[in-house]
Motif scaffolding. Structure first.
Motif, PDB file in Angstrom:
ATOM      1  N   PHE A  67     -29.200 -10.601  -8.207  1.00  0.00           N
ATOM      2  CA  PHE A  67     -30.636 -10.487  -7.941  1.00  0.00           C
ATOM      3  C   PHE A  67     -30.956  -9.177  -7.217  1.00  0.00           C
ATOM      4  O   PHE A  67     -32.000  -8.579  -7.441  1.00  0.00           O
ATOM      5  CB  PHE A  67     -31.138 -11.688  -7.128  1.00  0.00           C
ATOM      6  CG  PHE A  67     -31.491 -12.866  -7.973  1.00  0.00           C
ATOM      7  CD1 PHE A  67     -32.794 -13.094  -8.374  1.00  0.00           C
ATOM      8  CD2 PHE A  67     -30.513 -13.760  -8.383  1.00  0.00           C
ATOM      9  CE1 PHE A  67     -33.123 -14.179  -9.167  1.00  0.00           C
ATOM     10  CE2 PHE A  67     -30.828 -14.845  -9.179  1.00  0.00           C
ATOM     11  CZ  PHE A  67     -32.134 -15.063  -9.571  1.00  0.00           C
ATOM     12  N   GLU A  68     -30.058  -8.741  -6.375  1.00  0.00           N
ATOM     13  CA  GLU A  68     -30.280  -7.518  -5.606  1.00  0.00           C
ATOM     14  C   GLU A  68     -30.382  -6.293  -6.506  1.00  0.00           C
ATOM     15  O   GLU A  68     -31.201  -5.414  -6.280  1.00  0.00           O
ATOM     16  CB  GLU A  68     -29.145  -7.337  -4.585  1.00  0.00           C
ATOM     17  CG  GLU A  68     -29.334  -6.194  -3.633  1.00  0.00           C
ATOM     18  CD  GLU A  68     -30.486  -6.415  -2.666  1.00  0.00           C
ATOM     19  OE1 GLU A  68     -31.132  -5.411  -2.305  1.00  0.00           O
ATOM     20  OE2 GLU A  68     -30.744  -7.565  -2.278  1.00  0.00           O
ATOM     21  N   VAL A  69     -29.540  -6.236  -7.537  1.00  0.00           N
ATOM     22  CA  VAL A  69     -29.481  -5.024  -8.373  1.00  0.00           C
ATOM     23  C   VAL A  69     -30.327  -5.124  -9.632  1.00  0.00           C
ATOM     24  O   VAL A  69     -30.483  -4.133 -10.337  1.00  0.00           O
ATOM     25  CB  VAL A  69     -28.020  -4.688  -8.763  1.00  0.00           C
ATOM     26  CG1 VAL A  69     -27.194  -4.434  -7.524  1.00  0.00           C
ATOM     27  CG2 VAL A  69     -27.400  -5.777  -9.614  1.00  0.00           C
ATOM     28  N   ALA A  70     -30.884  -6.291  -9.928  1.00  0.00           N
ATOM     29  CA  ALA A  70     -31.646  -6.476 -11.162  1.00  0.00           C
ATOM     30  C   ALA A  70     -32.985  -5.762 -11.105  1.00  0.00           C
ATOM     31  O   ALA A  70     -33.544  -5.525 -10.033  1.00  0.00           O
ATOM     32  CB  ALA A  70     -31.865  -7.961 -11.411  1.00  0.00           C
ATOM     33  N   LEU A  71     -33.474  -5.445 -12.299  1.00  0.00           N
ATOM     34  CA  LEU A  71     -34.774  -4.789 -12.403  1.00  0.00           C
ATOM     35  C   LEU A  71     -35.926  -5.736 -12.085  1.00  0.00           C
ATOM     36  O   LEU A  71     -36.921  -5.335 -11.506  1.00  0.00           O
ATOM     37  CB  LEU A  71     -34.954  -4.234 -13.820  1.00  0.00           C
ATOM     38  CG  LEU A  71     -33.906  -3.214 -14.272  1.00  0.00           C
ATOM     39  CD1 LEU A  71     -34.090  -2.877 -15.739  1.00  0.00           C
ATOM     40  CD2 LEU A  71     -34.000  -1.967 -13.403  1.00  0.00           C
ATOM     41  N   ASP A  72     -35.776  -6.987 -12.512  1.00  0.00           N
ATOM     42  CA  ASP A  72     -36.801  -8.002 -12.250  1.00  0.00           C
ATOM     43  C   ASP A  72     -36.146  -9.381 -12.224  1.00  0.00           C
ATOM     44  O   ASP A  72     -34.939  -9.504 -12.409  1.00  0.00           O
ATOM     45  CB  ASP A  72     -37.924  -7.936 -13.290  1.00  0.00           C
ATOM     46  CG  ASP A  72     -37.438  -8.114 -14.725  1.00  0.00           C
ATOM     47  OD1 ASP A  72     -36.349  -8.699 -14.934  1.00  0.00           O
ATOM     48  OD2 ASP A  72     -38.148  -7.673 -15.647  1.00  0.00           O
ATOM     49  N   VAL A  73     -36.945 -10.407 -12.015  1.00  0.00           N
ATOM     50  CA  VAL A  73     -36.417 -11.767 -11.885  1.00  0.00           C
ATOM     51  C   VAL A  73     -35.747 -12.225 -13.171  1.00  0.00           C
ATOM     52  O   VAL A  73     -34.665 -12.822 -13.145  1.00  0.00           O
ATOM     53  CB  VAL A  73     -37.535 -12.753 -11.470  1.00  0.00           C
ATOM     54  CG1 VAL A  73     -37.060 -14.190 -11.514  1.00  0.00           C
ATOM     55  CG2 VAL A  73     -38.057 -12.412 -10.093  1.00  0.00           C
ATOM     56  N   ASP A  74     -36.382 -11.963 -14.319  1.00  0.00           N
ATOM     57  CA  ASP A  74     -35.796 -12.393 -15.592  1.00  0.00           C
ATOM     58  C   ASP A  74     -34.445 -11.732 -15.826  1.00  0.00           C
ATOM     59  O   ASP A  74     -33.503 -12.377 -16.290  1.00  0.00           O
ATOM     60  CB  ASP A  74     -36.742 -12.088 -16.756  1.00  0.00           C
ATOM     61  CG  ASP A  74     -37.977 -12.973 -16.750  1.00  0.00           C
ATOM     62  OD1 ASP A  74     -37.889 -14.105 -16.227  1.00  0.00           O
ATOM     63  OD2 ASP A  74     -39.021 -12.535 -17.258  1.00  0.00           O
ATOM     64  N   ASP A  75     -34.350 -10.449 -15.510  1.00  0.00           N
ATOM     65  CA  ASP A  75     -33.082  -9.727 -15.652  1.00  0.00           C
ATOM     66  C   ASP A  75     -32.027 -10.331 -14.723  1.00  0.00           C
ATOM     67  O   ASP A  75     -30.873 -10.525 -15.117  1.00  0.00           O
ATOM     68  CB  ASP A  75     -33.291  -8.243 -15.342  1.00  0.00           C
ATOM     69  CG  ASP A  75     -32.044  -7.417 -15.572  1.00  0.00           C
ATOM     70  OD1 ASP A  75     -31.416  -7.575 -16.647  1.00  0.00           O
ATOM     71  OD2 ASP A  75     -31.697  -6.618 -14.684  1.00  0.00           O
ATOM     72  N   ALA A  76     -32.415 -10.668 -13.515  1.00  0.00           N
ATOM     73  CA  ALA A  76     -31.476 -11.258 -12.556  1.00  0.00           C
ATOM     74  C   ALA A  76     -30.992 -12.615 -13.048  1.00  0.00           C
ATOM     75  O   ALA A  76     -29.795 -12.923 -12.975  1.00  0.00           O
ATOM     76  CB  ALA A  76     -32.154 -11.403 -11.193  1.00  0.00           C
ATOM     77  N   ARG A  77     -31.904 -13.422 -13.565  1.00  0.00           N
ATOM     78  CA  ARG A  77     -31.510 -14.735 -14.076  1.00  0.00           C
ATOM     79  C   ARG A  77     -30.557 -14.600 -15.259  1.00  0.00           C
ATOM     80  O   ARG A  77     -29.579 -15.342 -15.368  1.00  0.00           O
ATOM     81  CB  ARG A  77     -32.739 -15.536 -14.492  1.00  0.00           C
ATOM     82  CG  ARG A  77     -33.579 -16.010 -13.337  1.00  0.00           C
ATOM     83  CD  ARG A  77     -34.810 -16.722 -13.840  1.00  0.00           C
ATOM     84  NE  ARG A  77     -35.662 -17.137 -12.743  1.00  0.00           N
ATOM     85  CZ  ARG A  77     -36.916 -17.530 -12.902  1.00  0.00           C
ATOM     86  NH1 ARG A  77     -37.454 -17.568 -14.114  1.00  0.00           N
ATOM     87  NH2 ARG A  77     -37.636 -17.892 -11.866  1.00  0.00           N
ATOM     88  N   ARG A  78     -30.871 -13.662 -16.162  1.00  0.00           N
ATOM     89  CA  ARG A  78     -29.988 -13.439 -17.316  1.00  0.00           C
ATOM     90  C   ARG A  78     -28.598 -13.028 -16.859  1.00  0.00           C
ATOM     91  O   ARG A  78     -27.592 -13.525 -17.344  1.00  0.00           O
ATOM     92  CB  ARG A  78     -30.577 -12.359 -18.223  1.00  0.00           C
ATOM     93  CG  ARG A  78     -31.379 -12.875 -19.375  1.00  0.00           C
ATOM     94  CD  ARG A  78     -31.708 -11.793 -20.383  1.00  0.00           C
ATOM     95  NE  ARG A  78     -32.308 -10.596 -19.793  1.00  0.00           N
ATOM     96  CZ  ARG A  78     -33.589 -10.467 -19.490  1.00  0.00           C
ATOM     97  NH1 ARG A  78     -34.411 -11.470 -19.702  1.00  0.00           N
ATOM     98  NH2 ARG A  78     -34.048  -9.355 -18.975  1.00  0.00           N
TER      99      ARG A  78
END
Length: 191
Positions: A67-78
């Motif tokens: 989650f820290e490095v993701a671009l957004d929430v959807d990217d973090a979840r993926r």
């Protein structure tokens, strides 16, 4: 109480303590601003149960990092979902944590993306933590309706679920609160 009864009682207490610990870990992620969403939270619960306390904490640290490095929430979840289910990611995790469990069989994950599944069902399954009874209920209530109406009701279902789940202060009760509110909303719609 006999020896067997005492053993069963101790096992039950361990299980309750384990579930409480997992909910506390997931709540800590939520408190840190990590919006897991119902599907990822459900997968995490299933993955964390057989793990030791240390491995649970380490795995959730990896999810937090996603989650820290993701671009957004959807990217973090993926990305977090990928870490839980990708065979190469699992093998890498097992190198660090030998107790890391194998991912569920592909058939178990394939239920959400069938060619015969209506698009509204795919939408609901993507946003809500559905159990088999939910699938049956939704199919019963929405199949046969015009596609536009079914899509609209599916969106309302997800909105009702999310609002009720968000309003529930206890993390372990959120999915059921969402489910009750969404099903009540559908019951109020005439057939």
């Amino acid at each position: 109480m006999g020896q067997v009864g005492q053993h069963d009682k101790q096992a039950e207490q361990r299980e309750v303590g384990q579930e409480r610990e997992i909910e506390m870990l997931l709540a800590a992620l939520a408190d840190a601003g990590r919006d897991l969403g119902p599907k990822l939270a459900h997968r995490l619960r299933e993955t964390l149960v057989p793990l030791s306390q240390q491995v649970r904490a380490e795995l959730l640290t990896v999810v937090d990092d996603a989650f820290e490095v993701a671009l957004d929430v959807d990217d973090a979840r993926r990305h977090a979902g990928h870490l839980l289910g990708d065979s190469a990611a699992v093998e890498a995790a097992k190198a660090v944590w030998p107790a890391y469990p194998a991912p569920p069989p592909i058939e178990a994950l394939a239920a959400a993306s069938s060619d015969v599944e209506p698009p509204w069902m795919t939408y609901v399954a993507r946003h809500c933590e559905l159990v088999p009874d939910d699938w049956c209920y939704l199919l019963h209530r929405l199949t046969g309706r015009p596609e536009v109406e079914a899509d609209k009701l599916a969106r309302q279902y997800v909105e009702a679920w999310a609002a009720a789940a968000y309003a529930e202060p206890q993390a372990h009760r959120r999915a059921n609160a969402g489910r009750r509110a969404a099903n009540a909303m559908l019951r109020g719609v005439t057939m």
